[in-house]
Design an enzyme around this catalytic site. Structure first.
Site, PDB file in Angstrom:
ATOM      1  N   SER A  25       0.821  -1.213   0.000  1.00 58.21           N
ATOM      2  CA  SER A  25       0.000   0.000   0.000  1.00 58.21           C
ATOM      3  C   SER A  25       0.855   1.264   0.000  1.00 58.21           C
ATOM      4  O   SER A  25       1.622   1.490  -0.928  1.00 58.21           O
ATOM      5  CB  SER A  25      -0.965  -0.039   1.191  1.00 58.21           C
ATOM      6  N   ASP A  61      -2.982   6.449  -3.262  1.00 55.36           N
ATOM      7  CA  ASP A  61      -1.896   5.793  -2.544  1.00 55.36           C
ATOM      8  C   ASP A  61      -1.288   4.715  -3.446  1.00 55.36           C
ATOM      9  O   ASP A  61      -1.661   4.569  -4.615  1.00 55.36           O
ATOM     10  CB  ASP A  61      -2.371   5.230  -1.200  1.00 55.36           C
ATOM     11  N   ASP A  77      -1.310   1.399  -3.814  1.00 57.90           N
ATOM     12  CA  ASP A  77      -2.104   0.355  -4.467  1.00 57.90           C
ATOM     13  C   ASP A  77      -3.434   0.891  -4.979  1.00 57.90           C
ATOM     14  O   ASP A  77      -4.273   0.118  -5.437  1.00 57.90           O
ATOM     15  CB  ASP A  77      -2.309  -0.845  -3.544  1.00 57.90           C
ATOM     16  N   ASP A 123      -6.181   1.972  -3.777  1.00 60.71           N
ATOM     17  CA  ASP A 123      -7.523   1.729  -3.224  1.00 60.71           C
ATOM     18  C   ASP A 123      -8.026   2.934  -2.445  1.00 60.71           C
ATOM     19  O   ASP A 123      -9.200   3.000  -2.097  1.00 60.71           O
ATOM     20  CB  ASP A 123      -7.555   0.468  -2.360  1.00 60.71           C
TER      21      ASP A 123
END
Length: 450
Positions: free
Chosen positions: A102, A242, A244, A246
């Site tokens: 992440s 961010d 990743d 999501d």
């Protein structure tokens, strides 16, 4: 094998590479996940996806080897965002694995897991059992070997994201997206292609070494380049993703960031307009604005603990149409109760198109209080500090849903202990900036006095 205790967290698996997390550990975790899924739902396949971190290729291969050792097939989705993986887990009704750390720095990698239908896997819903298996050297190879195939679901994902907006009503907008060399650089151009937006991507090259700035939009310093580009180009909105992709944070046309709470309130109003009377879930650190906006628009507000596994569970229990967190996670019933930054962005762009107002004007009715932001304090005994503060505010309304929340009417605060460190997290909100500053100093002094 790398450090098992260090990498198993409350919601996922994460650590530094290779001292805490390496390919051998990924292989063992893959086997444990396949065994857990075999015991629960006997899936015919498990989906595997990864972000752009350099270690991701080896880790994905190792994880797939662990899965196939248990006789379960693997569908390799290649590189994608975490919300793409959640979509695939829902649409294909298969368990899923996302190799990502992440927003963490380049030396990290990690693993996010979900069941078929994108249902969460956390410490108390599977991770603890997997950890025990890995520690015991289990499971060994099964009698059969699974196969690995590849599949690209990007086109289906784009169509799914588009379903959250009336594409015919979108109007031309200048959009700057800072993808921080993360997976937004892959997903955002695909989603916005063919829409009436002038898209300007900052740091769109996929590079898990993060050469420009960390992929953590919660930190104000990581928004500076996006803010500068908005002012330079006269853009209508900025999107900060961010690593990743999501999560997303909004920056308005005056280069001013919009908090996750305000975004939650705005999206809640839009969702209630299309789904009257529905339930909306929000966590304990969200602004009071969220609760007020839900009530004003005829919704049923449901307050819950911080963390995606709690949010998703409560949403499913209440059949909630939407859920939001102050940290920039936005969850949708029509997205299998999973979170998606790009879906939230699509809804906001639809709202901007419908209103005709600049985002700096649209946000004003939602900005009713002043927030401290999350402030972390190192304390020897977080639970003792919570009890001390609770006693001092015994005359105020309190609850223990997640740590301690104290509501004094015109100001309130939340104290939550960290799951992994001797930290207390303070979130406070008041009517004015001066009151917020004074009360924040007051609570911090009480914490330090314990």
């Amino acid at each position: 094998m790398a450090e098992i205790d260090a990498v198993f967290k409350a919601y996922d698996i994460r650590g530094t590479v290779p001292d805490q997390l390496d390919a051998d550990l990924c292989r063992s975790i893959g086997a444990a996940f396949a065994k857990l899924m075999n015991e629960e739902e006997a899936p015919s396949q498990i989906l595997v996806c990864r972000d752009m971190r350099p270690s991701g290729v080896d880790f994905t291969q190792a994880f797939a080897e662990g899965i196939t050792s248990q006789g379960v097939d693997v569908v390799d989705l290649g590189m994608g965002s975490t919300d793409l993986l959640y979509f695939a887990a829902g649409a294909l009704h298969s368990p899923g694995v996302m190799l990502t750390a992440s927003h963490n720095p380049a030396q990290y990698n990690g693993i996010k897991l979900c069941r078929a239908g994108a249902r969460p896997v956390g410490l108390d819903t599977g991770l603890a059992e997997m950890k025990k298996m890995v520690e015991a050297g289990e499971p060994g190879p099964g009698p059969e070997q699974g196969a690995v195939t590849e599949r690209n679901v990007m086109a289906e994902f784009v169509q799914h994201v588009h379903s959250f907006a009336d594409l015919s009503a979108l109007r031309p907008l200048k959009v700057v997206a800072d993808t921080a060399n993360g997976m937004g650089g892959l997903v955002a151009p695909e989603v916005f292609r063919g829409l009436p937006f002038e898209l300007d991507i900052l740091y769109g090259d996929l590079d898990g070494t993060f050469p420009n700035h960390p992929a953590d939009p919660l930190q104000p310093e990581n928004l500076r380049d996006l803010q500068a580009r908005i002012m330079e180009t006269g853009a209508d909105v900025g999107l900060a993703f961010d690593g990743d992709a999501d999560r997303v944070f909004l920056v308005d046309d005056q280069a001013q960031p919009i908090s996750g709470s305000i975004t939650t309130a705005m999206v809640a109003k839009s969702m209630l307009g299309k789904n009257p009377g529905s339930s909306i879930v929000y966590n304990v650190v969200c602004s009071k604005t969220v609760r007020e906006v839900i009530a004003e628009n005829g919704g049923n507000g449901v307050r819950t603990r911080v963390g995606h596994s709690y949010i998703k569970g409560v949403m499913a229990e209440h059949d909630a149409v939407f859920g939001g967190e102050h940290s920039g996670h936005y969850y949708f019933r029509a997205n299998y109760f999973a979170d998606s930054g790009i879906i939230a962005a699509m809804i906001i762009l639809g709202m901007m198109s419908a209103s005709g107002q600049p985002l700096s004007e649209m946000r004003r009715p939602f900005e009713r209080f002043v927030a401290s932001g999350e402030i972390n304090s190192v304390v020897p005994n977080p639970l003792a500090a919570i009890e001390h503060v609770s006693e001092l505010f015994s005359s105020a309304a309190q609850d223990r849903l997640d740590g301690l929340t104290v509501d004094n009417g015109d100001w309130w605060f939340s104290l939550r202990p960290s799951n992994t460190e001797p930290l207390l997290r303070l979130n406070l909100e008041a009517a004015t900036a001066s009151e917020c500053e004074a009360h924040t100093a007051e609570i911090l002094a009480l914490i330090k006095a314990v």
